[in-house]
Design an enzyme around this catalytic site. Structure first.
Site, PDB file in Angstrom:
ATOM      1  N   PRO A   1     -62.571 166.325-138.055  1.00 31.52           N
ATOM      2  CG  PRO A   1     -61.526 165.088-139.704  1.00 31.52           C
ATOM      3  CD  PRO A   1     -61.563 166.431-139.105  1.00 31.52           C
TER       4      PRO A   1
ATOM      5  CB  THR B   1     -58.069 166.268-136.050  1.00 25.32           C
ATOM      6  OG1 THR B   1     -59.306 166.837-135.660  1.00 25.32           O
ATOM      7  CG2 THR B   1     -58.283 165.313-137.193  1.00 25.32           C
TER       8      THR B   1
ATOM      9  CE  LYS C   1     -63.183 168.219-133.149  1.00 21.22           C
ATOM     10  NZ  LYS C   1     -62.575 166.978-133.640  1.00 21.22           N
TER      11      LYS C   1
ATOM     12  CD  GLU D   1     -55.098 139.007-149.176  1.00 22.14           C
ATOM     13  OE1 GLU D   1     -54.817 140.118-149.682  1.00 22.14           O
ATOM     14  OE2 GLU D   1     -56.169 138.777-148.589  1.00 22.14           O
TER      15      GLU D   1
ATOM     16  CG  HIS E   1     -55.936 142.038-153.542  1.00 23.07           C
ATOM     17  ND1 HIS E   1     -56.980 142.619-154.201  1.00 23.07           N
ATOM     18  CD2 HIS E   1     -56.482 141.383-152.478  1.00 23.07           C
ATOM     19  CE1 HIS E   1     -58.116 142.320-153.566  1.00 23.07           C
ATOM     20  NE2 HIS E   1     -57.838 141.567-152.519  1.00 23.07           N
TER      21      HIS E   1
ATOM     22  CG  ASP F   1     -61.093 142.722-151.741  1.00 26.92           C
ATOM     23  OD1 ASP F   1     -60.421 143.397-150.954  1.00 26.92           O
ATOM     24  OD2 ASP F   1     -60.868 141.524-152.009  1.00 26.92           O
TER      25      ASP F   1
HETATM   26  P1  ADP Z   1     -60.538 165.756-130.799  1.00 26.57           P
HETATM   27  O1  ADP Z   1     -60.946 166.629-129.678  1.00 26.57           O
HETATM   28  O2  ADP Z   1     -60.280 166.495-132.064  1.00 26.57           O
HETATM   29  O3  ADP Z   1     -61.440 164.592-131.034  1.00 26.57           O
HETATM   30  P2  ADP Z   1     -58.297 165.322-129.100  1.00 26.57           P
HETATM   31  O4  ADP Z   1     -57.797 166.702-128.996  1.00 26.57           O
HETATM   32  O5  ADP Z   1     -59.080 164.830-127.939  1.00 26.57           O
HETATM   33  O6  ADP Z   1     -59.126 165.106-130.422  1.00 26.57           O
HETATM   34  O7  ADP Z   1     -57.051 164.366-129.379  1.00 26.57           O
HETATM   35  C1  ADP Z   1     -56.896 163.144-128.741  1.00 26.57           C
HETATM   36  C2  ADP Z   1     -55.442 162.826-128.542  1.00 26.57           C
HETATM   37  O8  ADP Z   1     -54.793 162.613-129.785  1.00 26.57           O
HETATM   38  C3  ADP Z   1     -54.676 163.940-127.898  1.00 26.57           C
HETATM   39  O9  ADP Z   1     -54.719 163.844-126.525  1.00 26.57           O
HETATM   40  C4  ADP Z   1     -53.266 163.746-128.427  1.00 26.57           C
HETATM   41  O10 ADP Z   1     -52.570 162.804-127.655  1.00 26.57           O
HETATM   42  C5  ADP Z   1     -53.493 163.158-129.776  1.00 26.57           C
HETATM   43  N1  ADP Z   1     -53.450 164.193-130.809  1.00 26.57           N
HETATM   44  C6  ADP Z   1     -54.448 164.527-131.640  1.00 26.57           C
HETATM   45  N2  ADP Z   1     -54.074 165.480-132.486  1.00 26.57           N
HETATM   46  C7  ADP Z   1     -52.790 165.774-132.206  1.00 26.57           C
HETATM   47  C8  ADP Z   1     -51.844 166.688-132.745  1.00 26.57           C
HETATM   48  N3  ADP Z   1     -52.151 167.514-133.764  1.00 26.57           N
HETATM   49  N4  ADP Z   1     -50.613 166.721-132.198  1.00 26.57           N
HETATM   50  C9  ADP Z   1     -50.292 165.908-131.186  1.00 26.57           C
HETATM   51  N5  ADP Z   1     -51.144 165.032-130.636  1.00 26.57           N
HETATM   52  C10 ADP Z   1     -52.381 164.944-131.128  1.00 26.57           C
HETATM   53 ZN    ZN Z   2     -59.102 140.970-151.033  1.00 24.47          ZN
END
Ligand code: ADP
Ligand code: ZN
Ligand code: MG
Length: 645
Positions: A244, A247, A249, A465, A468, A541
């Protein structure tokens, strides 16, 4: 992120623009100088043969000659001018004016055609000229020839060169071509980014241990390729990072380059795809050429789905993208991985990639970069809080618990948001409170203190609220209430209940899901039982509850009507995760019925809970209206006075 990247031209030696600008400047200068020399010679010179010149001399038809370095300019006697050259009365006004001011002689002189002939060394010429009484002279230059050359050649070339650079550059920028896009589109200049050192290591990437492990092998290969080639093992040419958004990459790819200490070429898939067919393909060619020269190195193609989209299954197709993809495929086959070029690519839509890209020998390794789990989130937070001043009381585990489902980028954002809040509050360190507030800002937006709600609206929101919260507390399979608030937020909520899990689950039971749906329903149930009203406040909701109920029926086999039958599949699992129905339309109608049944059963249950606990509901809601935000403890304290029946 990209601040350290440097632009390099396509050939690294000399940008292509410079040569072309120079050629243009030289040609223009040549033209100017030719025109100038023609003009300075009166513009009416006519070439004749040397013997014709001698004949004219013999016939006494010459007044004067000017002997230049390479030619002789001949001024014939005046009677040579043809009679019809006398201006007619209808001559244009300029000539008429000229006539009036300069007089007849000057006019006739101006009309005389001069001749020239090439200079031939002729010892008798001067004698002949003397004897015929012809005036002769040779031009004297009292200018410095070097300065002359400079003024008529070097200076104009320089000026023109500068001008054309400025002009063409601004033109090409307007055309969206970026640097050098005008004279040399088709080459991958400006778009290929090479970083000699990314400066990022695996320590900067937290919570992705499996991904790091897979990538470690690539790093090792770049360090000592011999170890692999000696035994005859071939390294994978490429690895695909899948997961996603946010994360890590891109971060992982950079970390591989940083760990291996090699150059990092990075390009986004969309950079390849241009309006002109063939541009993308030539960019791919350039990229691999450069990478081969810089080996060992990492080539990183971000968002590869932009070019790697499957070639079939669409009408007409896209020529440019297909060409680019074909070029990429053939480059990947063509290069020799033993040289130490490793290709990484990232995508969050692996299912749409062309099969050819994924076959062995191309991106045959798939590295999943999932959203981090509880421990992963805590570690990512640790990486990011290193850069800010934190109060020692900050409990990152709590933040990690509260941010289930957040990606690394969200967590980085939360830390930064907390630091900003601390600054706004004139604190010198970030506190736990700042961190929790930041989590809420990311989830729900900033507080909107200036929104004025009427007293009635405030009451409705408070009861909604607390509804809930009560449904949460009165059911077994739910998470404890952490906070209840009726302060509106910028992302549309008028109030909310935060639940805090005690630990992270990876499975959810049917009972938990039903309880969760009941909690969602309890907001509207409170509106109904207390005010006999239905408000728009329940929209979110309803959306959440319906999604959960639909998943129960069609994905998790949790309905009596269909049992374990798979009714839909999920497309784009790393993005929004859309349902694709696998059943006929008739069955589809039954699915909807089953979903509706779950929801109405849960709604009834929520109403029952609130009907039994009306006193608690009222007391807590009144307390909340007074304080606007109450903690989970305050909530439980009041609730303890009303034992469950
Ligand atoms: P993607 O390419 O998966 O969309 P990015 O590598 O560009 O995501 O991540 C964006 C920012 O989020 C990074 O520059 C970092 O600051 C932070 N980040 C994301 N994942 C991590 C991780 N596993 N550890 C530390 N920082 C992270
Ligand atoms: Zn609600
Ligand atoms: Mg990315």
């Amino acid at each position: 992120m990209n601040d350290k990247k440097k632009n390099t031209g396509p050939s690294m030696k000399m940008p292509p623009g410079i040569m072309s600008y120079l050629v243009v400047a030289v040609i223009v200068t040549l033209l100017i100088n030719t025109v100038m020399s023609v003009l300075s010679n009166g513009g009416t010179l006519k070439e004749i043969k040397y013997n014709e010149f001698l004949a004219m001399l013999k016939n006494n038809e010459i007044t004067s000659v000017e002997i230049q370095a390479d030619r002789i300019i001949i001024t014939p006697k005046e009677e040579e001018a043809p009679a019809n050259s006398i201006p007619s009365p209808t001559e244009d006004p300029f000539t008429t004016l000229f006539e009036q001011t300069q007089g007849a002689t000057a006019e006739r002189a101006a009309k005389t055609t001069k001749y020239y002939t090439g200079y031939i060394y002729d010892a008798d010429l001067l004698k002949e000229l003397n004897s015929r009484n012809v005036e002769y002279s040779t031009p004297v230059s009292n200018r410095n020839p070097l300065l002359d050359f400079f003024i008529s050649w070097v200076l104009p070339i320089m000026v023109l060169y500068g001008l054309s650079m400025v002009l063409l550059n601004s033109l090409s920028k307007k055309m969206g071509g970026g640097k050098g896009g005008f004279m040399s589109f088709g080459q991958s200049n400006a778009k290929v980014y090479v970083e000699k050192k990314t400066g990022i290591t695996f320590d900067d990437v937290a919570g992705q241990e499996e991904a790091k492990e897979s990538l470690m092998e690539i790093v090792d290969f770049l360090h000592n390729p011999d170890k692999y080639t000696d035994i005859g093992a071939k390294q994978p040419k490429g690895a695909l990072l899948v997961g996603p958004p946010g994360t890590g990459k891109t971060l992982l790819a950079k970390a591989v380059a940083g760990e291996a200490n090699v150059a990092f070429f990075s390009l986004s898939g969309s950079d390849f795809v241009e309006m002109f067919v063939g541009v993308g393909a030539s960019r791919v060619r350039d990229l691999f050429k450069q990478a081969n020269q810089m080996a060992p190195c990492i080539v990183f193609i971000d968002e590869i789905d932009a070019i790697g989209k499957s070639r079939d299954g669409q009408m007409g197709g896209n020529d440019e993208r297909e060409q680019t993809l074909n070029q990429l495929l053939s480059e990947m086959d063509g290069f020799d991985s033993s040289k130490g070029v490793v290709i990484l690519a990232a995508t969050n839509r692996p299912e749409i990639l062309d099969r050819a890209l994924l076959r062995p020998g191309r991106f045959d390794r798939r590295i999943i970069v999932e959203r981090p789990d509880l421990k992963g989130r805590e570690e990512i937070l640790k990486v990011h809080v290193k850069k800010v001043k934190m109060s020692p009381e900050v409990d990152l585990k709590k933040i990690a618990l509260a941010t289930s489902g957040a990606a690394g980028a969200d967590l980085a954002n939360i830390v930064n948001e907390a630091a900003l809040t601390a600054v706004r509050m004139h604190r010198i360190e970030v506190t736990q409170e700042d961190m929790m507030e930041a989590v809420e800002v990311i989830v729900a937006g900033k507080e909107k203190k200036d929104r004025i709600m009427t007293e009635k609206e405030k009451r409705i929101v408070a009861f909604h609220e607390v509804g809930h919260a009560l449904a949460t507390a009165r059911q077994k399979n739910t998470q404890p209430v952490q906070k209840i608030t009726i302060v509106p937020r910028t992302m549309g909520s008028l109030g909310y209940v935060i639940q805090m899990p005690e630990e992270e689950h990876f499975l959810m039971t049917k009972e938990e899901m039903l309880d969760q749906i009941t909690v969602c329903m309890a907001g509207r149930a409170a509106e109904e039982t207390v005010f006999s009203l239905q408000t728009t406040g329940a929209a979110n909701d309803i959306e959440q509850a319906t999604k959960m109920a639909r998943n129960m029926v069609s994905l998790y086999g949790m309905s009596d009507r269909f049992g374990m039958m798979g009714l839909s599949s999920i497309e784009n699992q790393y993005l929004e995760g859309r349902h694709i129905s696998l059943v006929s339309q008739i069955t589809e109608a039954d699915v909807d019925k089953a979903v509706g049944e779950i929801i109405s059963a849960c709604y009834q249950k929520a109403k029952d809970i609130l009907a039994k606990d009306n006193e608690a509901l009222t007391e807590i809601a009144e307390f909340l209206i007074g304080k606007e935000t109450i903690t989970g403890e305050e909530f439980m304290e009041i609730l303890a006075k009303h034992p469950a029946t």
